[in-house]
Structures are given as structure tokens and as C-alpha cells.
Design a protein around this motif. Structure first.
Motif, mmCIF file in Angstrom:
data_model
loop_
_atom_site.group_PDB
_atom_site.id
_atom_site.type_symbol
_atom_site.label_atom_id
_atom_site.label_comp_id
_atom_site.label_asym_id
_atom_site.label_seq_id
_atom_site.Cartn_x
_atom_site.Cartn_y
_atom_site.Cartn_z
ATOM 1 N N LYS A 33 0.835 -1.203 0.000
ATOM 2 C CA LYS A 33 0.000 0.000 0.000
ATOM 3 C C LYS A 33 0.869 1.252 0.000
ATOM 4 O O LYS A 33 0.543 2.248 -0.646
ATOM 5 N N GLU A 34 1.992 1.194 0.712
ATOM 6 C CA GLU A 34 2.893 2.347 0.790
ATOM 7 C C GLU A 34 3.514 2.675 -0.566
ATOM 8 O O GLU A 34 3.617 3.850 -0.942
ATOM 9 N N VAL A 35 3.914 1.648 -1.300
ATOM 10 C CA VAL A 35 4.524 1.861 -2.616
ATOM 11 C C VAL A 35 3.480 2.420 -3.588
ATOM 12 O O VAL A 35 3.765 3.348 -4.348
ATOM 13 N N ILE A 36 2.276 1.890 -3.535
ATOM 14 C CA ILE A 36 1.211 2.386 -4.402
ATOM 15 C C ILE A 36 0.882 3.833 -4.068
ATOM 16 O O ILE A 36 0.724 4.675 -4.958
ATOM 17 N N GLU A 37 0.830 4.148 -2.795
ATOM 18 C CA GLU A 37 0.555 5.526 -2.372
ATOM 19 C C GLU A 37 1.698 6.461 -2.769
ATOM 20 O O GLU A 37 1.460 7.598 -3.187
ATOM 21 N N GLU A 38 2.924 5.979 -2.653
ATOM 22 C CA GLU A 38 4.074 6.790 -3.062
ATOM 23 C C GLU A 38 3.965 7.149 -4.546
ATOM 24 O O GLU A 38 4.196 8.302 -4.931
ATOM 25 N N HIS A 39 3.593 6.178 -5.369
ATOM 26 C CA HIS A 39 3.458 6.455 -6.796
ATOM 27 C C HIS A 39 2.299 7.413 -7.061
ATOM 28 O O HIS A 39 2.399 8.290 -7.910
ATOM 29 N N ARG A 40 1.206 7.244 -6.334
ATOM 30 C CA ARG A 40 0.060 8.143 -6.538
ATOM 31 C C ARG A 40 0.444 9.586 -6.244
ATOM 32 O O ARG A 40 0.091 10.500 -6.978
ATOM 33 N N HIS A 41 1.221 9.795 -5.172
ATOM 34 C CA HIS A 41 1.636 11.150 -4.805
ATOM 35 C C HIS A 41 2.687 11.721 -5.755
ATOM 36 O O HIS A 41 2.729 12.931 -5.983
ATOM 37 N N PRO A 50 12.087 0.091 -3.771
ATOM 38 C CA PRO A 50 11.045 -0.843 -4.239
ATOM 39 C C PRO A 50 10.245 -0.294 -5.422
ATOM 40 O O PRO A 50 10.011 -1.013 -6.400
ATOM 41 N N LEU A 51 9.857 0.971 -5.357
ATOM 42 C CA LEU A 51 9.102 1.554 -6.460
ATOM 43 C C LEU A 51 9.965 1.655 -7.711
ATOM 44 O O LEU A 51 9.506 1.359 -8.814
ATOM 45 N N ASP A 52 11.208 2.029 -7.551
ATOM 46 C CA ASP A 52 12.124 2.093 -8.706
ATOM 47 C C ASP A 52 12.243 0.733 -9.385
ATOM 48 O O ASP A 52 12.226 0.636 -10.615
ATOM 49 N N ARG A 53 12.394 -0.322 -8.606
ATOM 50 C CA ARG A 53 12.526 -1.663 -9.180
ATOM 51 C C ARG A 53 11.281 -2.042 -9.971
ATOM 52 O O ARG A 53 11.374 -2.613 -11.060
ATOM 53 N N LEU A 54 10.120 -1.738 -9.421
ATOM 54 C CA LEU A 54 8.877 -2.040 -10.122
ATOM 55 C C LEU A 54 8.783 -1.255 -11.429
ATOM 56 O O LEU A 54 8.451 -1.819 -12.477
ATOM 57 N N LEU A 55 9.091 0.033 -11.379
ATOM 58 C CA LEU A 55 9.001 0.866 -12.577
ATOM 59 C C LEU A 55 9.982 0.412 -13.652
ATOM 60 O O LEU A 55 9.640 0.391 -14.844
#
Length: 120
Positions: A33-41, A50-55
Motif C-alpha cells: 500500500k505504501e509503494v502504491i501511495e508513493e506512486h500516486r503522490h 522498491p518503487l524504482d525496481r517495479l518501474l
């Protein structure tokens, strides 16, 4: 000799499939949820690891598996499409939803990528 080359190619393909499966398994653990929220913001800019790896994973997939954003009306309306992966074949709309900002559309693309990852 020809049979040896075919075996090597087959082993390469098997290794690639095993690697991809293990990578997807690991990346699923990064979806929180934190990673999804980080991307939304902040869909653009500097992100946590973690978000960088996903992107990075989402952006290196084959073209036929990638989503894109189409501008319906500049600065007012955007749609999400998926590439066909074939030259001369236009992308397909994924739904009828219109996004009022480019950031909203980027987050919608991210959520679709996450959904695809979790379902694979």
C-alpha cells in the motif's frame, strides 16, 4: 552440430523463463500500500528502491505488454491504451475511463501494471 545449437537456444529460453518467473515472484513482494501511495503522490521523480525496481521492470517489458497514455484533449483529458506490439497496428483502448490529469493517467497505468504482475 546443428542439434547442439538448438539445445543451447532451448536452454537459454528455459533459463530466461525461470529467471523471469523468479523476478516476478520477488517483485510481487515489493507491491505494498505504501509503494502504491508513493506512486500516486509522485509518479515522476526520485522514488524509493522498491518503487524504482517495479518501474524499471514495467518499462523493460515487451512493447505488446506495455500501456501508454493518449491525450484526448491537451491538459484536460487522457486515456490509457495498450500497445499492439506490431508495426502499423494502433494501440487498443483498455477502458472508457477519461483521466483529467496526466498524473492520474500515469497512476492508472501503474495500477494496471501492478495488477498484471500480481495476476501473472
Amino acid at each position: 552440430m546443428m542439434q547442439d545449437a538448438a539445445q543451447v537456444e532451448n536452454r537459454d529460453e528455459v533459463f530466461r523463463c525461470v529467471f523471469e518467473a523468479k523476478q516476478r515472484e520477488f517483485l510481487r513482494t515489493l507491491v505494498t500500500k505504501e509503494v502504491i501511495e508513493e506512486h500516486r503522490h509522485s509518479p515522476l521523480g526520485q522514488h524509493t528502491e522498491p518503487l524504482d525496481r517495479l518501474l524499471i521492470y514495467f518499462n523493460r517489458r515487451p512493447l505488446a505488454q506495455r500501456y501508454a497514455i493518449v491525450t484526448v484533449q491537451p491538459f484536460k483529458a487522457y486515456r490509457v491504451v495498450i500497445h499492439s506490439g506490431q508495426r502499423g497496428v494502433p494501440p487498443k483502448e483498455v477502458d472508457e475511463k477519461i483521466y483529467t490529469s496526466h498524473s492520474q493517467a500515469q497512476h492508472a497505468v501503474f495500477l494496471r501494471n501492478v495488477q498484471d504482475l500480481l495476476e501473472s
